[in-house]
Design an enzyme around this catalytic site. Structure first.
Site, PDB file in Angstrom:
ATOM      1  N   ARG A   7       0.833  -1.197   0.000  1.00 60.46           N
ATOM      2  CA  ARG A   7       0.000   0.000   0.000  1.00 60.46           C
ATOM      3  C   ARG A   7       0.864   1.241   0.000  1.00 60.46           C
ATOM      4  O   ARG A   7       2.006   1.226   0.460  1.00 60.46           O
ATOM      5  CB  ARG A   7      -0.878   0.030   1.258  1.00 60.46           C
ATOM      6  CG  ARG A   7      -1.965  -1.015   1.310  1.00 60.46           C
ATOM      7  CD  ARG A   7      -3.095  -0.790   0.321  1.00 60.46           C
ATOM      8  NE  ARG A   7      -3.537   0.581   0.239  1.00 60.46           N
ATOM      9  CZ  ARG A   7      -4.515   1.126   0.947  1.00 60.46           C
ATOM     10  NH1 ARG A   7      -5.176   0.420   1.818  1.00 60.46           N
ATOM     11  NH2 ARG A   7      -4.837   2.394   0.786  1.00 60.46           N
ATOM     12  N   ARG A  63       3.137   4.113 -16.181  1.00 59.72           N
ATOM     13  CA  ARG A  63       3.459   3.755 -17.576  1.00 59.72           C
ATOM     14  C   ARG A  63       4.771   4.415 -17.988  1.00 59.72           C
ATOM     15  O   ARG A  63       5.616   3.794 -18.628  1.00 59.72           O
ATOM     16  CB  ARG A  63       2.345   4.192 -18.521  1.00 59.72           C
ATOM     17  CG  ARG A  63       1.085   3.417 -18.375  1.00 59.72           C
ATOM     18  CD  ARG A  63       1.105   2.148 -19.212  1.00 59.72           C
ATOM     19  NE  ARG A  63      -0.135   1.430 -19.002  1.00 59.72           N
ATOM     20  CZ  ARG A  63      -0.230   0.239 -18.421  1.00 59.72           C
ATOM     21  NH1 ARG A  63       0.851  -0.378 -18.006  1.00 59.72           N
ATOM     22  NH2 ARG A  63      -1.388  -0.340 -18.256  1.00 59.72           N
ATOM     23  N   CYS A  74      -7.242   2.746 -12.545  1.00 57.04           N
ATOM     24  CA  CYS A  74      -7.507   3.921 -11.719  1.00 57.04           C
ATOM     25  C   CYS A  74      -8.978   3.931 -11.331  1.00 57.04           C
ATOM     26  O   CYS A  74      -9.838   3.530 -12.120  1.00 57.04           O
ATOM     27  CB  CYS A  74      -7.196   5.208 -12.476  1.00 57.04           C
ATOM     28  SG  CYS A  74      -5.458   5.436 -12.851  1.00 57.04           S
ATOM     29  N   GLU A  77     -11.912   7.441  -5.181  1.00 59.44           N
ATOM     30  CA  GLU A  77     -12.259   7.141  -3.793  1.00 59.44           C
ATOM     31  C   GLU A  77     -13.683   7.629  -3.521  1.00 59.44           C
ATOM     32  O   GLU A  77     -14.171   8.533  -4.199  1.00 59.44           O
ATOM     33  CB  GLU A  77     -11.305   7.873  -2.834  1.00 59.44           C
ATOM     34  CG  GLU A  77      -9.905   7.346  -2.818  1.00 59.44           C
ATOM     35  CD  GLU A  77      -9.739   6.074  -1.995  1.00 59.44           C
ATOM     36  OE1 GLU A  77     -10.571   5.801  -1.101  1.00 59.44           O
ATOM     37  OE2 GLU A  77      -8.768   5.360  -2.257  1.00 59.44           O
ATOM     38  N   ARG A  89      -3.746   7.132  -3.920  1.00 59.94           N
ATOM     39  CA  ARG A  89      -3.377   5.899  -3.219  1.00 59.94           C
ATOM     40  C   ARG A  89      -3.024   4.833  -4.247  1.00 59.94           C
ATOM     41  O   ARG A  89      -3.489   4.879  -5.388  1.00 59.94           O
ATOM     42  CB  ARG A  89      -4.546   5.407  -2.363  1.00 59.94           C
ATOM     43  CG  ARG A  89      -4.881   6.294  -1.183  1.00 59.94           C
ATOM     44  CD  ARG A  89      -6.131   5.773  -0.469  1.00 59.94           C
ATOM     45  NE  ARG A  89      -6.410   6.464   0.757  1.00 59.94           N
ATOM     46  CZ  ARG A  89      -7.129   7.587   0.858  1.00 59.94           C
ATOM     47  NH1 ARG A  89      -7.629   8.151  -0.226  1.00 59.94           N
ATOM     48  NH2 ARG A  89      -7.329   8.140   2.039  1.00 59.94           N
ATOM     49  N   TYR A 107       3.956   5.967   2.664  1.00 62.51           N
ATOM     50  CA  TYR A 107       3.053   7.115   2.781  1.00 62.51           C
ATOM     51  C   TYR A 107       3.901   8.378   2.768  1.00 62.51           C
ATOM     52  O   TYR A 107       4.775   8.549   3.625  1.00 62.51           O
ATOM     53  CB  TYR A 107       2.214   6.997   4.062  1.00 62.51           C
ATOM     54  CG  TYR A 107       1.218   5.871   3.931  1.00 62.51           C
ATOM     55  CD1 TYR A 107      -0.088   6.130   3.531  1.00 62.51           C
ATOM     56  CD2 TYR A 107       1.598   4.556   4.145  1.00 62.51           C
ATOM     57  CE1 TYR A 107      -1.001   5.094   3.363  1.00 62.51           C
ATOM     58  CE2 TYR A 107       0.701   3.510   3.982  1.00 62.51           C
ATOM     59  CZ  TYR A 107      -0.590   3.787   3.597  1.00 62.51           C
ATOM     60  OH  TYR A 107      -1.483   2.766   3.415  1.00 62.51           O
ATOM     61  N   ARG A 115      -1.643   7.061   7.897  1.00 65.78           N
ATOM     62  CA  ARG A 115      -1.166   5.849   8.579  1.00 65.78           C
ATOM     63  C   ARG A 115       0.068   6.165   9.404  1.00 65.78           C
ATOM     64  O   ARG A 115       1.162   5.732   9.094  1.00 65.78           O
ATOM     65  CB  ARG A 115      -0.860   4.759   7.545  1.00 65.78           C
ATOM     66  CG  ARG A 115      -2.040   4.202   6.798  1.00 65.78           C
ATOM     67  CD  ARG A 115      -3.061   3.501   7.709  1.00 65.78           C
ATOM     68  NE  ARG A 115      -2.513   2.458   8.541  1.00 65.78           N
ATOM     69  CZ  ARG A 115      -2.508   1.161   8.226  1.00 65.78           C
ATOM     70  NH1 ARG A 115      -3.028   0.759   7.094  1.00 65.78           N
ATOM     71  NH2 ARG A 115      -1.993   0.279   9.061  1.00 65.78           N
TER      72      ARG A 115
END
Length: 120
Positions: A7, A63, A74, A77, A89, A107, A115
């Site tokens: 992540r 890419r 893609c 959210e 993200r 992050y 986080r």
């Protein structure tokens, strides 16, 4: 070799094509470097962006980094009222010998606040 999910997230200052591409390039590069991955190790990557980011697809940055043969997607959210704005993200599925506990999630920028428990 196991399949692991990595992540990561970053935040941009504005809905600007150049900022989205630069921040995504930084994020993908950090994920790859910290986990000692090559594009051959990457199975797929899902990118999401908060609804306030529409100037460019984050996958375009991957890419440009050489992810030609890696499936990329893609998505937007969900629009949660108190969510951190302008966030990109990713969740990358990778083939690796690393144990789950040694996978480095990344992050960056303002997204570190998402986080605090694992942000480096």
């Amino acid at each position: 070799m196991a399949v692991r999910a990595v992540r990561g997230a970053t935040q941009v200052d504005a809905d600007d094509r150049g900022e989205i591409l630069a921040a995504t390039t930084e994020l993908v590069s950090e994920v790859m470097s910290r986990n000692e991955l090559t594009t051959d190790d990457v199975i797929s990557v899902l990118f999401t962006a908060t609804p306030d980011l529409t100037a460019e697809f984050p996958a375009l940055a991957a890419r440009k980094l050489g992810f030609q043969e890696v499936p990329l997607m893609c998505a937007s959210e969900i629009a949660v009222p108190h969510a951190l704005p302008r966030v990109i993200r990713l969740m990358a599925h990778v083939a690796t010998d690393r144990p789950r506990a040694e996978v480095q999630h990344v992050y960056l920028r303002g997204a570190k606040a998402l986080r605090l428990d694992i942000a480096q």
